[in-house]
Motif scaffolding. Structure first.
Motif, mmCIF file in Angstrom:
data_model
loop_
_atom_site.group_PDB
_atom_site.id
_atom_site.type_symbol
_atom_site.label_atom_id
_atom_site.label_comp_id
_atom_site.label_asym_id
_atom_site.label_seq_id
_atom_site.Cartn_x
_atom_site.Cartn_y
_atom_site.Cartn_z
ATOM 1 N N UNK A 101 -43.104 -119.003 -99.750
ATOM 2 C CA UNK A 101 -41.736 -118.581 -100.054
ATOM 3 C C UNK A 101 -41.446 -117.238 -99.395
ATOM 4 N N UNK A 102 -42.421 -116.333 -99.432
ATOM 5 C CA UNK A 102 -42.242 -115.047 -98.751
ATOM 6 C C UNK A 102 -42.132 -115.242 -97.244
ATOM 7 N N UNK A 103 -43.004 -116.055 -96.680
ATOM 8 C CA UNK A 103 -42.975 -116.301 -95.230
ATOM 9 C C UNK A 103 -41.668 -116.954 -94.801
ATOM 10 N N UNK A 104 -41.201 -117.931 -95.582
ATOM 11 C CA UNK A 104 -40.003 -118.679 -95.206
ATOM 12 C C UNK A 104 -38.729 -117.865 -95.271
ATOM 13 N N UNK A 105 -38.671 -116.902 -96.176
ATOM 14 C CA UNK A 105 -37.471 -116.051 -96.259
ATOM 15 C C UNK A 105 -37.579 -114.834 -95.351
ATOM 16 N N UNK A 106 -38.791 -114.543 -94.866
ATOM 17 C CA UNK A 106 -38.994 -113.429 -93.935
ATOM 18 C C UNK A 106 -38.758 -113.885 -92.491
ATOM 19 N N UNK A 107 -39.240 -115.087 -92.152
ATOM 20 C CA UNK A 107 -39.065 -115.652 -90.802
ATOM 21 C C UNK A 107 -38.334 -116.980 -90.976
ATOM 22 N N UNK A 108 -37.038 -116.977 -90.772
ATOM 23 C CA UNK A 108 -36.211 -118.158 -91.075
ATOM 24 C C UNK A 108 -36.157 -119.115 -89.884
ATOM 25 N N UNK A 109 -37.313 -119.616 -89.497
ATOM 26 C CA UNK A 109 -37.416 -120.601 -88.421
ATOM 27 C C UNK A 109 -38.076 -121.858 -88.961
ATOM 28 N N UNK A 110 -37.669 -123.013 -88.433
ATOM 29 C CA UNK A 110 -38.292 -124.272 -88.825
ATOM 30 C C UNK A 110 -39.670 -124.389 -88.188
ATOM 31 N N UNK A 111 -40.437 -125.369 -88.682
ATOM 32 C CA UNK A 111 -41.744 -125.633 -88.085
ATOM 33 C C UNK A 111 -42.924 -125.306 -88.962
ATOM 34 N N UNK A 112 -42.683 -124.950 -90.234
ATOM 35 C CA UNK A 112 -43.785 -124.687 -91.149
ATOM 36 C C UNK A 112 -44.641 -123.529 -90.704
ATOM 37 N N UNK A 113 -45.957 -123.743 -90.629
ATOM 38 C CA UNK A 113 -46.901 -122.684 -90.288
ATOM 39 C C UNK A 113 -46.737 -122.199 -88.845
ATOM 40 N N UNK A 114 -46.177 -123.029 -87.986
ATOM 41 C CA UNK A 114 -46.109 -122.738 -86.551
ATOM 42 C C UNK A 114 -45.454 -121.384 -86.233
ATOM 43 N N UNK A 115 -44.217 -121.111 -86.683
ATOM 44 C CA UNK A 115 -43.612 -119.821 -86.326
ATOM 45 C C UNK A 115 -44.316 -118.627 -86.971
ATOM 46 N N UNK A 116 -44.961 -118.835 -88.127
ATOM 47 C CA UNK A 116 -45.653 -117.731 -88.797
ATOM 48 C C UNK A 116 -46.918 -117.358 -88.029
ATOM 49 N N UNK A 117 -47.657 -118.361 -87.550
ATOM 50 C CA UNK A 117 -48.838 -118.094 -86.725
ATOM 51 C C UNK A 117 -48.437 -117.459 -85.399
ATOM 52 N N UNK A 118 -47.323 -117.917 -84.836
ATOM 53 C CA UNK A 118 -46.819 -117.344 -83.587
ATOM 54 C C UNK A 118 -46.489 -115.863 -83.770
#
Length: 488
Positions: free
Chosen positions: A84-101
């Protein structure tokens, strides 16, 4: 040239219907209710109907079994809070993909998309459809196991149908998800109430000396956790479609915190109050379609209700998995980490049709082995490697990306705890009971580096010359174009 013609046709149609979208891209069509249904519908899927027997088989007594279910629910909830923190911090689709990027760069992100595309997502889709097929076929083969060929053909038909629905319309896919989520809550309520009635009538033998003969080895516990966590899986699905939420900040946080937690509670109550009220000796001899036997014992002569609603439940989970996984392939293609055509959007339907079709084809291939338990272990091993890496990225970005806005910020102890459990889940089965499949999994993940450097980093000319005509013909065949940027 072909892209220009397709776009021009789209513009001509827009002049007739003024309410058409302004860009040829994925639209923000997923509201709060649909988002909740995706979370709940994928958590309450095939896992709670397949996993109870496997968890009991690994623990060999009811007491540790219930502890495993509770631990899985807590871990899934903590993971959902981190996402939830990751999704509201980086609002890009793709699940784990944009967070790892964002946290570690393109190589870990590519390895995740590579592993997800070839192993994790298609195998998950195949597992769910095989579960659906088992329950439907069990209704027609009372007293015996259905033929494997029939089960696999029905599962393949289910994959093709779900892929077609999601390729035709985002809205139709979300409506299907909403309907099946409501339907599956009915069978969940029946199972929980039936279990509570049995307990009230004195069926408590399993809770007497409930820890007697328990398996407490590290390997047994980790395998039980794998199967339990498979039942809870789905808590991160909304992160795959963040860009299609009408309002990511109002629509994203509630499911993991509120409605997603309700899904976790239901998933835990099913194995706790249903099968755990039966004698252990009887459970050990039952086939994997456990709830069919539950219906025959508890709901006769209305036992036909169970396979019907379990079919609803599994097909709904499969639809949710297809809906979200297609977006990962789409985003990876958009970033240049997959074939470019996989990031194209249907001109007529505004869906990531190439990504969905490719995903469906890989899933059908996974049906051929058909052993659900081995697929679960293989999937869980790879999945928890990347869950751990992604949540490690959350901790890293607390220090490297302090500038990012965080509408939700969880205490640092939560991601650290989830990381430690992820390390345990990855290493424990390897140390306690080494198997070649784990080495194959690691080698396969690392083999993605070869493709990364050949086709992404260096972009050899011969690869481009081969892919261009293929992309052109696929565009003409499916009427797809690269997504346009939203003028906003």
């Amino acid at each position: 040239m072909e892209e220009t013609n397709l776009r021009r046709r789209r513009e001509d149609e827009k002049s007739i219907q003024s309410n058409e979208p302004k860009t040829t891209s994925l639209q923000k069509q997923v509201g709060l209710i649909s988002g909740i249904c995706i979370i709940v519908g994928t958590i309450i899927g095939s896992g709670i109907f397949i996993s109870p027997k496997s968890v009991l088989a690994n623990t060999e007594s009811v007491g540790p079994c219930l502890i495993i279910w509770a631990a899985c629910g807590i871990l899934a909830t903590l993971g959902a809070l981190c996402f939830a923190e990751l999704g509201t911090m980086i609002t890009k689709s793709g699940g784990e993909y944009p967070y790892l990027m964002e946290a570690f760069g393109p190589i870990p992100a590519f390895l995740f998309s590579w592993t997800s595309l070839i192993v994790m997502k298609p195998s998950s889709f195949a597992i769910i459809c095989l579960s659906f097929s088992e329950y439907v076929c069990a209704a027609f083969y009372s007293g015996c196991n259905p033929p494997n060929v029939v089960v696999k053909l029905l599962a393949a038909a289910a994959i093709m149908l779900i892929t077609t629905v999601n390729a035709l319309s985002v809205r139709l896919g979300s409506y299907v998800q909403n309907f099946f989520t409501a339907a599956k809550l009915v069978i969940v309520a029946i199972i929980i109430i039936s279990g509570l009635v049995f307990l009230a009538q004195g069926s408590t033998k399993n809770f007497q000396n409930s820890f007697e003969g328990a398996q407490t080895s590290v390997g047994a516990i980790s395998l039980a956790l794998y199967n339990g966590l498979w039942a809870y899986d789905g808590w991160n699905q909304l992160n795959y479609i963040t860009e299609e939420l009408r309002n990511p900040y109002s629509g994203f946080p509630p499911p993991p915190h509120g409605h997603g937690t309700q899904g976790l509670e239901h998933a835990g109550q099913v194995p706790s109050t249903g099968p755990c009220t039966w004698p252990w000796g009887e459970l050990s001899g039952l086939h994997s379609a456990l709830l069919q036997t539950f219906g025959d014992r508890v709901l006769y002569p209305a036992s036909w209700v169970v396979p019907l609603f379990v079919a609803f439940s599994t097909i709904g989970a499969a639809n949710g998995t297809c809906f979200t996984a297609g977006r990962l392939i789409y985003v990876a293609g958009r970033e240049g980490h997959m074939l470019k055509v996989l990031s194209y959007v249907s001109v007529k339907h505004l869906t990531p049709a190439p990504a969905l079709i490719f995903y469906g084809i890989i899933a059908i291939i996974y049906i051929i082995p058909g052993d659900i338990n081995s697929l679960v272990n293989y999937f869980s091993f790879a999945a928890w490697m990347f869950y751990g890496m992604t949540i490690l990225g959350l901790v890293v970005m607390r220090f490297t990306r302090k500038d990012l806005e965080r509408p939700i910020k969880v205490p640092i102890v939560i991601p650290i705890l989830v990381i430690l459990v992820s390390i345990f889940l990855v290493l424990a089965p390897i140390i306690s009971k080494p198997a070649w499949e784990y080495l194959y999994c690691v080698l396969f993940i690392l083999s993605g580096l070869i493709f990364y450097f050949l086709f992404v980093h260096y972009k050899f000319g011969w690869a481009q010359r081969i892919s261009r005509p293929v992309t052109k013909h696929l565009q003409l065949l499916m009427e797809v174009v690269p997504p346009e940027k939203d003028p906003e």
